[in-house]
Design a protein around this motif. Structure first.
Motif, PDB file in Angstrom:
ATOM      1  N   GLY B 294       0.825  -1.212   0.000  1.00  0.00           N
ATOM      2  CA  GLY B 294       0.000   0.000   0.000  1.00  0.00           C
ATOM      3  C   GLY B 294       0.856   1.258   0.000  1.00  0.00           C
ATOM      4  O   GLY B 294       0.579   2.221  -0.723  1.00  0.00           O
ATOM      5  N   ILE B 295       1.905   1.250   0.807  1.00  0.00           N
ATOM      6  CA  ILE B 295       2.785   2.426   0.901  1.00  0.00           C
ATOM      7  C   ILE B 295       3.473   2.687  -0.441  1.00  0.00           C
ATOM      8  O   ILE B 295       3.505   3.827  -0.921  1.00  0.00           O
ATOM      9  N   VAL B 296       3.967   1.622  -1.063  1.00  0.00           N
ATOM     10  CA  VAL B 296       4.644   1.764  -2.357  1.00  0.00           C
ATOM     11  C   VAL B 296       3.680   2.271  -3.425  1.00  0.00           C
ATOM     12  O   VAL B 296       3.975   3.228  -4.161  1.00  0.00           O
ATOM     13  N   GLN B 297       2.512   1.650  -3.496  1.00  0.00           N
ATOM     14  CA  GLN B 297       1.531   2.016  -4.530  1.00  0.00           C
ATOM     15  C   GLN B 297       1.006   3.439  -4.338  1.00  0.00           C
ATOM     16  O   GLN B 297       0.804   4.181  -5.302  1.00  0.00           O
ATOM     17  N   THR B 298       0.798   3.826  -3.096  1.00  0.00           N
ATOM     18  CA  THR B 298       0.327   5.176  -2.808  1.00  0.00           C
ATOM     19  C   THR B 298       1.351   6.206  -3.263  1.00  0.00           C
ATOM     20  O   THR B 298       1.009   7.233  -3.860  1.00  0.00           O
ATOM     21  N   LYS B 299       2.614   5.905  -2.983  1.00  0.00           N
ATOM     22  CA  LYS B 299       3.678   6.831  -3.369  1.00  0.00           C
ATOM     23  C   LYS B 299       3.710   7.011  -4.893  1.00  0.00           C
ATOM     24  O   LYS B 299       3.899   8.121  -5.407  1.00  0.00           O
ATOM     25  N   GLN B 300       3.487   5.923  -5.617  1.00  0.00           N
ATOM     26  CA  GLN B 300       3.492   6.011  -7.087  1.00  0.00           C
ATOM     27  C   GLN B 300       2.399   6.960  -7.580  1.00  0.00           C
ATOM     28  O   GLN B 300       2.618   7.781  -8.469  1.00  0.00           O
ATOM     29  N   VAL B 301       1.216   6.833  -7.001  1.00  0.00           N
ATOM     30  CA  VAL B 301       0.104   7.693  -7.420  1.00  0.00           C
ATOM     31  C   VAL B 301       0.437   9.158  -7.126  1.00  0.00           C
ATOM     32  O   VAL B 301       0.269  10.040  -7.973  1.00  0.00           O
ATOM     33  N   ILE B 302       0.946   9.403  -5.923  1.00  0.00           N
ATOM     34  CA  ILE B 302       1.263  10.784  -5.545  1.00  0.00           C
ATOM     35  C   ILE B 302       2.374  11.345  -6.442  1.00  0.00           C
ATOM     36  O   ILE B 302       2.330  12.505  -6.863  1.00  0.00           O
ATOM     37  N   ASP B 303       3.341  10.499  -6.767  1.00  0.00           N
ATOM     38  CA  ASP B 303       4.405  10.942  -7.677  1.00  0.00           C
ATOM     39  C   ASP B 303       3.833  11.387  -9.027  1.00  0.00           C
ATOM     40  O   ASP B 303       4.286  12.379  -9.613  1.00  0.00           O
ATOM     41  N   THR B 304       2.858  10.639  -9.519  1.00  0.00           N
ATOM     42  CA  THR B 304       2.229  11.005 -10.793  1.00  0.00           C
ATOM     43  C   THR B 304       1.575  12.378 -10.692  1.00  0.00           C
ATOM     44  O   THR B 304       1.728  13.223 -11.580  1.00  0.00           O
ATOM     45  N   TYR B 305       0.845  12.579  -9.615  1.00  0.00           N
ATOM     46  CA  TYR B 305       0.194  13.882  -9.441  1.00  0.00           C
ATOM     47  C   TYR B 305       1.237  14.998  -9.322  1.00  0.00           C
ATOM     48  O   TYR B 305       1.075  16.087  -9.874  1.00  0.00           O
ATOM     49  N   MET B 306       2.314  14.704  -8.598  1.00  0.00           N
ATOM     50  CA  MET B 306       3.315  15.756  -8.389  1.00  0.00           C
ATOM     51  C   MET B 306       4.081  16.060  -9.681  1.00  0.00           C
ATOM     52  O   MET B 306       4.575  17.184  -9.863  1.00  0.00           O
ATOM     53  N   ALA B 307       4.162  15.070 -10.577  1.00  0.00           N
ATOM     54  CA  ALA B 307       4.739  15.351 -11.902  1.00  0.00           C
ATOM     55  C   ALA B 307       3.826  16.325 -12.649  1.00  0.00           C
ATOM     56  O   ALA B 307       4.301  17.245 -13.330  1.00  0.00           O
ATOM     57  N   ASN B 308       2.523  16.145 -12.508  1.00  0.00           N
ATOM     58  CA  ASN B 308       1.564  17.106 -13.066  1.00  0.00           C
ATOM     59  C   ASN B 308       1.786  18.500 -12.500  1.00  0.00           C
ATOM     60  O   ASN B 308       1.754  19.501 -13.220  1.00  0.00           O
ATOM     61  N   ALA B 309       1.968  18.543 -11.182  1.00  0.00           N
ATOM     62  CA  ALA B 309       2.145  19.836 -10.515  1.00  0.00           C
ATOM     63  C   ALA B 309       3.361  20.554 -11.103  1.00  0.00           C
ATOM     64  O   ALA B 309       3.305  21.754 -11.423  1.00  0.00           O
ATOM     65  N   ALA B 310       4.457  19.808 -11.264  1.00  0.00           N
ATOM     66  CA  ALA B 310       5.686  20.399 -11.814  1.00  0.00           C
ATOM     67  C   ALA B 310       5.424  20.901 -13.241  1.00  0.00           C
ATOM     68  O   ALA B 310       5.880  21.988 -13.633  1.00  0.00           O
ATOM     69  N   ARG B 311       4.706  20.099 -14.000  1.00  0.00           N
ATOM     70  CA  ARG B 311       4.345  20.437 -15.379  1.00  0.00           C
ATOM     71  C   ARG B 311       3.560  21.764 -15.428  1.00  0.00           C
ATOM     72  O   ARG B 311       3.837  22.640 -16.240  1.00  0.00           O
ATOM     73  N   ILE B 312       2.595  21.890 -14.541  1.00  0.00           N
ATOM     74  CA  ILE B 312       1.771  23.109 -14.524  1.00  0.00           C
ATOM     75  C   ILE B 312       2.615  24.320 -14.129  1.00  0.00           C
ATOM     76  O   ILE B 312       2.572  25.364 -14.775  1.00  0.00           O
ATOM     77  N   ARG B 313       3.396  24.157 -13.073  1.00  0.00           N
ATOM     78  CA  ARG B 313       4.275  25.249 -12.616  1.00  0.00           C
ATOM     79  C   ARG B 313       5.178  25.728 -13.762  1.00  0.00           C
ATOM     80  O   ARG B 313       5.258  26.932 -14.038  1.00  0.00           O
ATOM     81  N   THR B 314       5.842  24.763 -14.392  1.00  0.00           N
ATOM     82  CA  THR B 314       6.791  25.103 -15.452  1.00  0.00           C
ATOM     83  C   THR B 314       6.091  25.806 -16.612  1.00  0.00           C
ATOM     84  O   THR B 314       6.541  26.849 -17.088  1.00  0.00           O
ATOM     85  N   ALA B 315       4.989  25.218 -17.065  1.00  0.00           N
ATOM     86  CA  ALA B 315       4.304  25.775 -18.237  1.00  0.00           C
ATOM     87  C   ALA B 315       3.832  27.206 -17.956  1.00  0.00           C
ATOM     88  O   ALA B 315       4.018  28.106 -18.795  1.00  0.00           O
ATOM     89  N   LEU B 316       3.247  27.437 -16.773  1.00  0.00           N
ATOM     90  CA  LEU B 316       2.742  28.778 -16.485  1.00  0.00           C
ATOM     91  C   LEU B 316       3.903  29.768 -16.342  1.00  0.00           C
ATOM     92  O   LEU B 316       3.820  30.911 -16.817  1.00  0.00           O
ATOM     93  N   ALA B 317       4.992  29.318 -15.711  1.00  0.00           N
ATOM     94  CA  ALA B 317       6.167  30.188 -15.571  1.00  0.00           C
ATOM     95  C   ALA B 317       6.717  30.546 -16.948  1.00  0.00           C
ATOM     96  O   ALA B 317       7.069  31.703 -17.211  1.00  0.00           O
ATOM     97  N   GLU B 318       6.768  29.555 -17.835  1.00  0.00           N
ATOM     98  CA  GLU B 318       7.261  29.812 -19.199  1.00  0.00           C
ATOM     99  C   GLU B 318       6.376  30.822 -19.933  1.00  0.00           C
ATOM    100  O   GLU B 318       6.837  31.545 -20.806  1.00  0.00           O
ATOM    101  N   CYS B 319       5.102  30.844 -19.571  1.00  0.00           N
ATOM    102  CA  CYS B 319       4.198  31.833 -20.185  1.00  0.00           C
ATOM    103  C   CYS B 319       4.343  33.203 -19.528  1.00  0.00           C
ATOM    104  O   CYS B 319       3.622  34.143 -19.882  1.00  0.00           O
ATOM    105  N   GLY B 320       5.206  33.299 -18.540  1.00  0.00           N
ATOM    106  CA  GLY B 320       5.455  34.588 -17.905  1.00  0.00           C
ATOM    107  C   GLY B 320       4.606  34.862 -16.671  1.00  0.00           C
ATOM    108  O   GLY B 320       4.611  35.961 -16.133  1.00  0.00           O
ATOM    109  N   PHE B 321       3.894  33.842 -16.188  1.00  0.00           N
ATOM    110  CA  PHE B 321       3.050  34.044 -15.005  1.00  0.00           C
ATOM    111  C   PHE B 321       3.838  33.784 -13.720  1.00  0.00           C
ATOM    112  O   PHE B 321       4.827  33.042 -13.719  1.00  0.00           O
TER     113      PHE B 321
END
Lengths: 398, 398
Positions: B294-321
């Protein structure tokens, strides 16, 4: 932390919730008598496993939750449409009651809903509560500071356990039919009187129908909405706990008709703000209660419990006791002749027979002198409990 | 029904719960644009299915409910011991926090618990609420008649989104870390300041840690009880919703330490009277979150979401926000330069990009000029949403 910030009304409550007190007494007895098997006909908890239709639906829904394409996150706070529609089809349409899915709210329990509903009322509104009755109506209103605004509606052998109308004006009236603990179904005449009172006085009825699946006579009232005018003055609580053995699964239904106007909007607001809907898997399980096989299987379980009820009634009557209830309800209301303190009788019954029930006074002052037994036990264990009572009649005298 | 009996404080609420309003706007857009796929980075709902460890545990528990010998009816209102022990082992022991299973209460959601907890306080106690923050703290206190007793603790770019101590005395302080919506983790210094304030002033802290599983830096505070003295002045809310995708399953944890004395007894009384425990199957599912797999699988899911978070941060920053959050939280707090009305920006983003987010002002006055995006979306759809934003930058200007 400064205790001055605490809600002062909790101090007006009885020290602990009735069933917690009883659970503690039983636990203490078991510790003192490790070799004796205690048979509990006390708390109204079911013992039959979930029916196959529900189990199948829940496995299927669990598998949906394992796949990205069928996974469900937050559901509607009011409940999924499929379940609200099933409730209308299964509970209301057969009784020719016109309630629509929009008027149905799914929750994780009738206990929560009957306890929370008083939040929609002003602090100073006047409340009428039957005596005896399920203690949550009273306790939740005491917690909200309404102790001084509560009047009781006695339901005694003298009025056939049909509570009288409140004297003086009240704003909110709780009713429970089949009643917990007396097992009495309120008659059409009683309910008509209450609905007419509510319409005339601008009062609201909170109608707890958690046990209506146990009514054996189709001519008796199963839903308050069978009474003309009730949609203008009544909210109804229904439950899967006793109907389908959902005490450990948690699902219930509250109907708030559109005719109640602002009240329905306020309940929706309350639920969207303070509640987050019921587990999707559970809602699929509840839906299955109304499937063809679900209806048949549910009836079989209820029949088993009602055979217990008949067994208890007969055995106690043969012992010379007066009993009521148990004909259209899973509760038998046992007049414990000679006893003025039903908690003392509880102790005596536990000590002499290793049988637990619920002291009548736990349900209100008018419950004193009575004792509640439930029909939810295993049939064999219930028979054993009744034999023990039969064999210890002398020591059960006061 | 006479409307005079209704709780007058509901009239002081914003007309509908924030997320209901937004859901309606999206539904209306979809009706007008049936061919367009709306991507919602709005309401904080997860999209990954439940992890295999949880699914397996729930199937097993469902089978137990199908057999008389293993069927479970009413469970303890406080939650089963097996889950309370797993929470201590999984959440507190690794951080060397001394919380015992007796101090843990299992419920069907942190939303319910944070909304219900204020029932334990007197009507006139003074409440401090961060601004911006999850709207349930405010709404539940307004419903209880405390609108006039509420002060706000601004969390703005100027103070690095670390709210200041209340000016003047308050009795109850809500804190949320990682914060919804700003994605900010409260620093050890900030939390120490609040704990010291509470201890000095006899105040209580209600600490919402629903998103703590998203903190990537072990040195940051995951539980308020890591701060010395917090057990004497803080209640903590934790949730399986965002940790393990339980938004549609419903399970949460509230810790009320014994040091809080009467408050713990009152919460127990509240829960035994107005709540009936969490579904047994769900509790077995929640227990499995802390199993090895459970601990391993949960971490994988959270990692996926946090990759999204990084993606959003980067994309918006690149747009100058300018953006904050998204590093230790699933929320990105987007400064919408030039816009004074974040609801208008919501409409513009929906119309031009078919992307939904949450207007910052929905979380409080200090949220104006910001917009919340969540990292819970599917990675591909999140990428598409970001492309749409990139391709429509001009029309996103005020």
């Amino acid at each position: 932390m400064n205790e001055k910030i605490l809600n002062p009304y909790y101090g007006e409550l009885p020290e602990s919730y009735l069933f917690s007190t009883i659970a503690k007494k039983i636990a203490a007895y078991k510790e003192r008598n490790p070799g004796t098997e205690v048979i509990s006909l006390g708390i109204g908890d079911v013992t039959s496993p979930l029916i196959p239709a529900v189990i199948e639906a829940m496995h299927k829904a669990t598998d949906e939750m394992a796949q990205k394409a069928t996974f469900r996150g937050y559901g509607p706070e009011q409940g999924y449409g499929f379940l609200r529609e099933a409730v209308v089809r299964g509970e209301y349409a057969p009784r020719k009651v016109d309630i629509s899915p929009d008027e149905i709210f799914i929750s994780d329990g009738s206990k929560c809903d009957v306890a929370n509903f008083q939040e929609l009322f002003s602090a100073d509104c006047r409340i009428a509560i039957p005596d005896p009755v399920y203690p949550v109506y009273l306790d939740s209103n005491i917690m909200a500071g309404r102790k001084k605004n509560i009047i009781f509606l006695p339901a005694t052998a003298e009025n056939d356990f049909q509570p009288e109308l409140p004297e003086g004006g009240v704003d909110v009236i709780y009713l429970c039919s089949p009643n917990n603990p007396t097992g009495t179904v309120l008659s059409k005449e009683t309910l008509t009187r209450f609905v007419e009172y509510a319409l005339k006085n601008g009062a609201l009825i909170l109608f707890d129908a958690a046990y209506s699946a146990y009514i054996r006579d189709a001519a008796l009232v199963h839903s308050i909405y069978e009474i003309p005018g009730a949609k203008e003055c009544a909210v109804e609580f229904r439950s899967f706990s006793k109907t389908a053995g959902f005490t450990g699964v948690r699902c219930a239904v509250t109907a708030v008709p559109k005719e109640l106007g602002k009240l329905r909007t306020m309940w929706l607001r309350r639920q969207t703000t303070k509640f987050n809907g019921v587990n999707y898997i559970v809602q699929r399980g509840a839906e299955a209660v109304y499937s063809e096989s679900g209806i048949v299987q549910t009836k079989q379980v209820i029949d088993t419990y009602m055979a217990n009820a008949a067994r208890i009634r007969t055995a106690l009557a043969e012992c010379g006791f007066t009993v009521c209830g148990g004909q259209h309800a899973p509760y038998i209301w046992w007049k414990i002749e000679g006893w003025n303190n039903s908690f003392e009788f509880f102790d005596r019954l536990l000590e002499t027979c290793a049988v637990a029930g619920t002291p009548g006074s736990g349900f209100g002052r008018c419950g004193e002198g009575f004792f509640r037994l439930t029909a939810f036990g295993d049939p064999e264990r219930t028979k054993t409990a009744l034999e023990r009572i039969r064999n210890n009649l002398k020591s059960l005298r006061c």
